[in-house]
Design a protein around this motif. Structure first.
Motif, PDB file in Angstrom:
ATOM      1  N   ARG A  13     -12.265  -2.936  29.774  1.00 33.81           N
ATOM      2  CA  ARG A  13     -11.532  -1.915  29.020  1.00 33.81           C
ATOM      3  C   ARG A  13     -12.272  -0.591  29.060  1.00 33.81           C
ATOM      4  O   ARG A  13     -11.666   0.481  29.259  1.00 33.81           O
ATOM      5  CB  ARG A  13     -11.343  -2.380  27.567  1.00 33.81           C
ATOM      6  CG  ARG A  13     -10.621  -1.374  26.684  1.00 33.81           C
ATOM      7  CD  ARG A  13     -10.495  -1.897  25.258  1.00 33.81           C
ATOM      8  NE  ARG A  13     -11.784  -2.252  24.675  1.00 33.81           N
ATOM      9  CZ  ARG A  13     -12.645  -1.382  24.160  1.00 33.81           C
ATOM     10  NH1 ARG A  13     -12.372  -0.085  24.176  1.00 33.81           N
ATOM     11  NH2 ARG A  13     -13.785  -1.799  23.647  1.00 33.81           N
ATOM     12  N   ARG A  14     -13.595  -0.618  28.875  1.00 35.17           N
ATOM     13  CA  ARG A  14     -14.383   0.628  28.941  1.00 35.17           C
ATOM     14  C   ARG A  14     -14.374   1.215  30.349  1.00 35.17           C
ATOM     15  O   ARG A  14     -14.311   2.445  30.522  1.00 35.17           O
ATOM     16  CB  ARG A  14     -15.814   0.352  28.473  1.00 35.17           C
ATOM     17  CG  ARG A  14     -15.930   0.125  26.975  1.00 35.17           C
ATOM     18  CD  ARG A  14     -17.369  -0.011  26.523  1.00 35.17           C
ATOM     19  NE  ARG A  14     -17.945  -1.286  26.928  1.00 35.17           N
ATOM     20  CZ  ARG A  14     -17.825  -2.418  26.242  1.00 35.17           C
ATOM     21  NH1 ARG A  14     -17.129  -2.456  25.122  1.00 35.17           N
ATOM     22  NH2 ARG A  14     -18.393  -3.527  26.686  1.00 35.17           N
ATOM     23  N   ARG A  57     -13.137  -8.367  18.847  1.00 37.43           N
ATOM     24  CA  ARG A  57     -12.415  -7.115  18.600  1.00 37.43           C
ATOM     25  C   ARG A  57     -12.375  -6.302  19.885  1.00 37.43           C
ATOM     26  O   ARG A  57     -13.384  -6.164  20.569  1.00 37.43           O
ATOM     27  CB  ARG A  57     -13.129  -6.311  17.504  1.00 37.43           C
ATOM     28  CG  ARG A  57     -12.466  -4.997  17.162  1.00 37.43           C
ATOM     29  CD  ARG A  57     -13.320  -4.193  16.190  1.00 37.43           C
ATOM     30  NE  ARG A  57     -14.575  -3.762  16.795  1.00 37.43           N
ATOM     31  CZ  ARG A  57     -15.513  -3.053  16.163  1.00 37.43           C
ATOM     32  NH1 ARG A  57     -15.341  -2.733  14.901  1.00 37.43           N
ATOM     33  NH2 ARG A  57     -16.622  -2.698  16.783  1.00 37.43           N
ATOM     34  N   ASP A  58     -11.209  -5.792  20.246  1.00 35.40           N
ATOM     35  CA  ASP A  58     -11.047  -4.900  21.399  1.00 35.40           C
ATOM     36  C   ASP A  58     -11.587  -5.503  22.691  1.00 35.40           C
ATOM     37  O   ASP A  58     -12.142  -4.790  23.533  1.00 35.40           O
ATOM     38  CB  ASP A  58     -11.733  -3.552  21.134  1.00 35.40           C
ATOM     39  CG  ASP A  58     -11.047  -2.754  20.037  1.00 35.40           C
ATOM     40  OD1 ASP A  58      -9.854  -3.011  19.788  1.00 35.40           O
ATOM     41  OD2 ASP A  58     -11.706  -1.895  19.429  1.00 35.40           O
ATOM     42  N   GLY A  59     -11.441  -6.805  22.850  1.00 34.12           N
ATOM     43  CA  GLY A  59     -11.897  -7.457  24.067  1.00 34.12           C
ATOM     44  C   GLY A  59     -13.339  -7.893  24.033  1.00 34.12           C
ATOM     45  O   GLY A  59     -13.769  -8.699  24.866  1.00 34.12           O
ATOM     46  N   ASP A  60     -14.129  -7.375  23.100  1.00 34.64           N
ATOM     47  CA  ASP A  60     -15.526  -7.779  22.955  1.00 34.64           C
ATOM     48  C   ASP A  60     -15.622  -8.979  22.017  1.00 34.64           C
ATOM     49  O   ASP A  60     -14.736  -9.207  21.179  1.00 34.64           O
ATOM     50  CB  ASP A  60     -16.369  -6.626  22.399  1.00 34.64           C
ATOM     51  CG  ASP A  60     -16.544  -5.507  23.408  1.00 34.64           C
ATOM     52  OD1 ASP A  60     -16.920  -5.788  24.550  1.00 34.64           O
ATOM     53  OD2 ASP A  60     -16.295  -4.344  23.036  1.00 34.64           O
ATOM     54  N   GLY A  92     -14.066  -6.646  27.295  1.00 35.26           N
ATOM     55  CA  GLY A  92     -14.414  -5.368  26.697  1.00 35.26           C
ATOM     56  C   GLY A  92     -15.026  -4.407  27.698  1.00 35.26           C
ATOM     57  O   GLY A  92     -14.754  -3.198  27.692  1.00 35.26           O
ATOM     58  N   ARG A 133      -5.365  -1.104  29.300  1.00 38.37           N
ATOM     59  CA  ARG A 133      -6.427  -0.970  28.291  1.00 38.37           C
ATOM     60  C   ARG A 133      -5.998  -1.591  26.968  1.00 38.37           C
ATOM     61  O   ARG A 133      -6.775  -2.292  26.304  1.00 38.37           O
ATOM     62  CB  ARG A 133      -6.785   0.504  28.105  1.00 38.37           C
ATOM     63  CG  ARG A 133      -7.566   1.111  29.259  1.00 38.37           C
ATOM     64  CD  ARG A 133      -8.233   2.420  28.850  1.00 38.37           C
ATOM     65  NE  ARG A 133      -7.264   3.439  28.476  1.00 38.37           N
ATOM     66  CZ  ARG A 133      -6.789   4.375  29.301  1.00 38.37           C
ATOM     67  NH1 ARG A 133      -7.192   4.410  30.560  1.00 38.37           N
ATOM     68  NH2 ARG A 133      -5.929   5.280  28.880  1.00 38.37           N
ATOM     69  N   ALA A 134      -4.741  -1.342  26.571  1.00 34.89           N
ATOM     70  CA  ALA A 134      -4.247  -1.929  25.318  1.00 34.89           C
ATOM     71  C   ALA A 134      -4.184  -3.446  25.415  1.00 34.89           C
ATOM     72  O   ALA A 134      -4.507  -4.156  24.455  1.00 34.89           O
ATOM     73  CB  ALA A 134      -2.867  -1.359  24.993  1.00 34.89           C
ATOM     74  N   HIS A 165     -12.158  -2.384   9.531  1.00 37.14           N
ATOM     75  CA  HIS A 165     -12.474  -3.017  10.812  1.00 37.14           C
ATOM     76  C   HIS A 165     -11.935  -4.449  10.826  1.00 37.14           C
ATOM     77  O   HIS A 165     -12.507  -5.327  10.179  1.00 37.14           O
ATOM     78  CB  HIS A 165     -13.984  -3.054  11.046  1.00 37.14           C
ATOM     79  CG  HIS A 165     -14.650  -1.720  11.006  1.00 37.14           C
ATOM     80  ND1 HIS A 165     -14.670  -0.861  12.080  1.00 37.14           N
ATOM     81  CD2 HIS A 165     -15.328  -1.093   9.998  1.00 37.14           C
ATOM     82  CE1 HIS A 165     -15.329   0.231  11.754  1.00 37.14           C
ATOM     83  NE2 HIS A 165     -15.742   0.128  10.503  1.00 37.14           N
ATOM     84  N   SER A 177      -7.600  -4.848  25.005  1.00 39.76           N
ATOM     85  CA  SER A 177      -8.002  -4.788  23.597  1.00 39.76           C
ATOM     86  C   SER A 177      -7.422  -5.964  22.817  1.00 39.76           C
ATOM     87  O   SER A 177      -8.031  -6.457  21.869  1.00 39.76           O
ATOM     88  CB  SER A 177      -7.538  -3.479  22.950  1.00 39.76           C
ATOM     89  OG  SER A 177      -8.240  -2.375  23.480  1.00 39.76           O
TER      90      SER A 177
END
Length: 700
Positions: free
Chosen positions: A425-426, A544-547, A422, A406-407, A533, A410
Motif C-alpha cells: 500500500r505504501r 490496520r491498513d494492511g499492517d 501494508g 490502495r483502498a 484508531h 487497506s
C-alpha cells in the motif's frame, strides 16, 4: 471440451483454475499433500486426491503420483497452473504418453524456451532483438568472465535453465566476477538442477515489460497487449499493471508483433508470455529476455482490460478449438493493477513468515478482485511458495485503479500470518509510482522509506486495552476486587496498570493505557490524543491498513532467569519458521566472527546463520532436516573474553552492526532475554545473531 480436468497445483492458482472449470461445467480434480488436507482448493474442487507427504518432491513434484491421481479420477486433461511442473517438459511428455492432454504448450516448445541460451538464438533468428551477451552453452567460468569483460561491466549472470530471479547475480566489479559466477552456479544447480549460465549486458534503470500471447493449435497467434512488471524486489515481481504508461501505440504494436514472432519461432500453443527489458529513456530500444511457457501470476490484469478469461482459452485451445479473434479485435479497456500478498515480514528484512490464519477479509467487487487460496484456519508453513493471494483493481484510468488498489489493500486483513500488504500500500502511494516513473531498482532504492519499523503508540494502546478488558470483573454476581489485578484501591482512584508487551523483533515495552477504549471479540477501537484508531483483532494480533502486529505478553522476571542461565553466551535463533538444511559446526568448535554456522531454508529461500562474534560453540540444538519455529534457539556461541585493557591488534573488536541494524542486531531480536529494569523502565538489550543480508532463493 473435457469432462474432467486434474489441477496439478495448489493454493490460489488451483482455486483460480477451479473457478473457470466450474463456469464451463467441467468436473475439477484437486490434488493435495498432507500439509494441504484442509486447504481451500481441496474444498472447492469437485473431488480431491491425496498425493503424498508435505515435501513437494514427494507430492506436488511427483509425476508418478499425479498421473496415478488422474487415472483414478478419470481425468482427460491436466492443468499445471504455474510453478511446480508448469514448465517441465518431462511432465508434459509424461502426460501425453499417459493419454492425457497437457493444458499448455508442447514439450518441445517448453524445452526450447526453457533454455535461455537456445531461446535467445531462436528468436534472434526470427528477427526479435535480444540483449547483448554471451553466446553458446557450456561456457566455463573463465569463458563467462571473458565474455563479461568483452560486453563491459556491469553485467547480469543468469541461469539458462530457469527464471523467477533465482540464481541471478548483478556484477559491477571485475575482481568479484569469479566469486559471483561460482555463487550463481550453486544457486542455479540448487534451483533447477542445471548450473549452465549466460551473461548479459546490464541495462541501467531498466523497465520490465511483457507481452501476453495466445496461440491455437492451427497456427493462429495473437497478442493481448503488455503488462508492466518493473516494481520488483530481488528480481521478484511484486506489482504488475496493464497497460504500461511507457508505451505508445506504435511501440506497443511493434513489441506485440515481436512477441508473436517469438511464439511462432518455437511452434507455441496456448497462453504464454514473452518478456522484454526496456531502457526507461528509450522504450523503442526493447530487448527479448525470455519466454514463460505457462500462465503467469499476473494474468488477471490482462483479463480485466481485455475481458477474456485466459484459463478458459487455455482449455479451449487444448481441446482443439480455433481462436476466433483477429489482432484488430483485441481492445484494451481501462487500467488494471495487481499486488502480490506474500507471507513475509517487511520489518524483519522480508523474512518468510508463517502461522495460522486467525482472521481473514479479502476485498471483492467495485472494481476489485482477490484471487486467493486462503481461508480462516489455513496453516501457512515453510514448505511452499510464500505468495498467498493477489489483490487486483480495475478502473477507467490508472489513477482510479491505483486509488482502488490502495483502498483494497487497506481493507485486506490476514491476522495470524505476517504479510506485505501494508508495504505494498505504501509503495503504491510513492510519488514515482503514482507518476509511472518506474524501473526495476526503484523498490530497493526506496526500501528504507517504505518499511516503517516503528510501532505507533496506538498499537500498544490497543494491546493494553485488550488486556485491560480481560481484567474487568465479569457478570453473574459479586467479584472480590482484591482478586482482580485491575489496579483497584480502597478509598482511592485505581492505580495505573502496567502491561509488559513485546512485538517480535523489538524490545519489550512497559505500557500504561491512557485513552478511551472499546473492545469487541474481533475489533478494538482506541481514542488517543483525540484521534480514533480502529483495529481488527484476533487473539494477540492487531491489524490496520494492511499492517499487522503480533503483540505478546512479556515476563521480565522469567526473561532475566533464562538470561542468567546463559550468562556470557549469545544464542542464535531461527529468523523464520523453516528447515535446517546445513549444519557446519559441532559443539566445542572454535568459530570466528561472521563465520557461517547453519543454513535455514523456508519458502524457496535460503538463510545463512553466522556467528555474531569469535567464540566457542557451547550448544547446538538442531541437525540437518530439523524443522524449526521462528525465534527457536539453534545454537549458542560463548564469546572469547577480551583482555582488560580492551581490544588489541591480536584480538580485534567484534564486527559493527550492519547499516540499518538496531542495537539488538540485524534481526532485531535475541533469544537471550532481557534483564529486569533497575534504574530505568526499559530493559537492557542483548546482542542478536546475524544472518546474511540478502537471503538466497532456492528451488521450491
Amino acid at each position: 471440451m473435457f469432462d474432467t480436468v486434474l489441477v496439478a497445483n495448489r493454493g490460489e492458482i488451483a482455486v483460480r483454475v477451479i473457478r473457470t472449470l466450474r463456469a464451463l461445467g467441467v468436473r475439477s480434480v484437486a490434488v493435495f499433500s498432507d500439509a494441504d488436507a484442509g486447504a481451500r482448493h481441496v474444498r472447492e474442487a469437485d473431488t480431491a486426491v491425496r498425493i503424498g507427504p508435505p515435501p513437494a518432491a514427494e507430492s506436488y513434484l511427483s509425476v508418478e503420483r499425479l498421473l496415478e491421481a488422474a487415472a483414478r479420477t478419470g481425468a482427460q486433461a491436466v492443468h499445471p497452473g504455474y510453478g511446480f511442473l508448469a514448465e517441465n517438459a518431462g511432465f508434459a511428455r509424461a502426460c501425453e504418453d499417459a493419454g492425457l492432454v497437457f493444458i499448455g504448450p508442447s514439450a518441445s516448445a517448453i524445452e526450447l524456451m526453457g533454455d535461455k541460451i537456445r531461446a535467445k538464438e531462436t528468436v534472434q533468428a526470427a528477427g526479435v532483438p535480444v540483449v547483448p551477451g554471451s553466446s553458446g552453452s557450456g561456457l566455463t567460468d573463465a569463458q563467462l568472465a571473458e565474455a563479461a569483460r568483452e560486453i563491459g561491466l556491469p553485467v547480469l549472470l543468469k541461469p539458462s535453465a530457469g527464471g523467477g530471479g533465482k540464481g541471478m547475480r548483478l556484477t559491477r566489479v571485475e575482481s568479484a566476477l569469479l566469486d559471483e559466477i561460482a555463487a550463481a552456479r550453486r544457486e542455479a544447480r540448487a534451483s533447477f538442477g542445471d548450473d549452465t549460465l549466460l551473461v548479459e549486458r546490464w541495462i541501467d534503470r531498466p523497465r520490465h515489460i511483457e507481452i501476453q500471447v495466445l496461440a491455437d493449435a492451427h497456427g493462429h497467434v495473437i497478442h493481448l497487449g503488455e503488462r508492466e512488471c518493473s516494481l520488483q524486489r530481488r528480481h521478484q515481481k511484486i506489482i504488475e499493471e496493464a497497460p504500461s504508461v511507457l508505451l505508445d501505440e506504435k511501440t506497443r504494436a511493434a513489441m506485440g508483433e515481436a512477441a508473436v514472432q517469438a511464439a511462432r519461432s518455437c511452434g507455441y500453443r496456448g497462453a504464454g508470455t514473452v518478456e522484454f527489458i526496456v531502457p526507461g529513456g528509450d522504450p523503442s530500444a526493447y530487448y527479448f529476455m525470455e519466454m514463460n511457457t505457462r500462465l503467469q501470476v499476473e494474468h488477471p490484469v490482462t483479463e480485466l482490460i481485455t475481458g477474456l478469461d485466459l484459463v478458459e482459452w487455455q482449455l479451449r485451445i487444448a481441446a482443439g478449438e480455433h481462436l476466433p479473434y483477429a489482432q484488430e479485435d483485441i481492445r484494451l479497456d481501462g487500467h488494471a493493477i495487481e499486488a502480490r500478498i506474500c507471507a513475509e515480514d517487511p520489518s524483519r528484512g522480508f523474512l518468510p513468515s508463517g502461522g495460522t490464519v486467525l482472521a481473514l477479509h479479502e476485498p471483492q467487487g467495485d472494481g476489485v478482485r482477490t484471487d486467493s487460496g486462503l481461508s480462516e484456519g489455513t496453516e501457512v508453513g515453510s514448505l511452499y511458495d510464500p505468495m498467498l493471494s493477489k489483490v487486483i483493481a480495475h478502473g477507467p484510468d490508472r489513477a482510479t485503479a491505483l486509488r482502488r488498489l490502495r483502498a483494497a489493500l487497506s481493507g485486506t486483513v490476514t491476522l495470524g500470518v505476517q504479510t506485505n500488504a501494508g508495504f505494498l500500500r505504501r509503495l503504491l502511494a510513492h510519488p514515482a509510482v503514482v507518476e509511472g516513473d518506474l524501473d526495476t531498482g526503484l523498490v530497493e532504492r526506496e526500501i528504507d522509506a517504505l518499511v516503517d519499523q516503528s510501532v505507533p503508540d496506538e498499537v500498544y494502546e490497543a494491546a493494553a486495552a485488550v488486556r485491560q478488558a480481560a481484567l474487568e470483573p465479569g457478570g453473574g454476581g459479586w467479584t472480590d476486587p482484591f482478586s482482580v489485578p485491575s489496579g483497584w484501591r480502597l478509598g482511592s482512584a485505581p492505580a495505573p496498570v502496567r502491561h509488559w508487551l513485546r512485538i517480535p523483533g523489538l524490545d519489550p515495552v512497559e505500557y500504561v493505557a491512557r485513552g478511551a477504549h472499546t473492545v469487541e471479540p474481533d475489533r478494538v477501537t482506541v481514542t488517543l490524543d483525540g484521534i480514533r484508531h480502529p483495529f481488527h483483532r484476533a487473539g494477540d494480533w492487531l491489524g490496520r491498513d494492511g499492517d499487522a502486529w503480533h503483540v505478546r505478553d512479556h515476563d521480565p522476571v522469567a526473561a532475566a532467569l533464562i538470561g542468567a542461565a546463559r550468562s556470557g553466551a549469545d544464542s542464535l535463533t531461527a529468523p523464520m519458521p523453516g528447515t535446517v538444511t546445513v549444519v557446519k559446526v559441532a559443539v566445542g568448535d572454535e568459530v570466528t566472527a561472521g563465520q557461517s554456522l547453519l543454513v535455514v531454508e523456508a519458502m524457496k529461500m535460503e538463510h545463512v546463520i553466522s556467528a555474531p562474534h569469535a567464540g566457542t560453540v557451547v550448544e547446538l540444538d538442531v541437525t540437518p532436516g530439523s524443522t524449526v519455529a521462528m525465534d527457536q534457539v539453534l545454537a549458542v556461541v560463548d564469546p572469547h573474553e577480551l583482555p582488560d585493557h580492551g581490544p588489541s591488534a591480536e584480538e580485534p573488536p567484534p564486527p559493527a552492526a550492519p547499516p540499518g541494524a538496531t542495537e539488538t542486531g540485524p534481526l532485531g531480536d535475541s533469544s537471550a532475554p532481557e534483564k529486569p529494569p533497575q534504574t530505568s523502565s526499559a530493559p537492557e538489550k542483548s546482542p542478536a545473531p546475524q544472518t546474511s543480508s540478502a537471503p538466497e532463493e532456492v528451488a521450491p
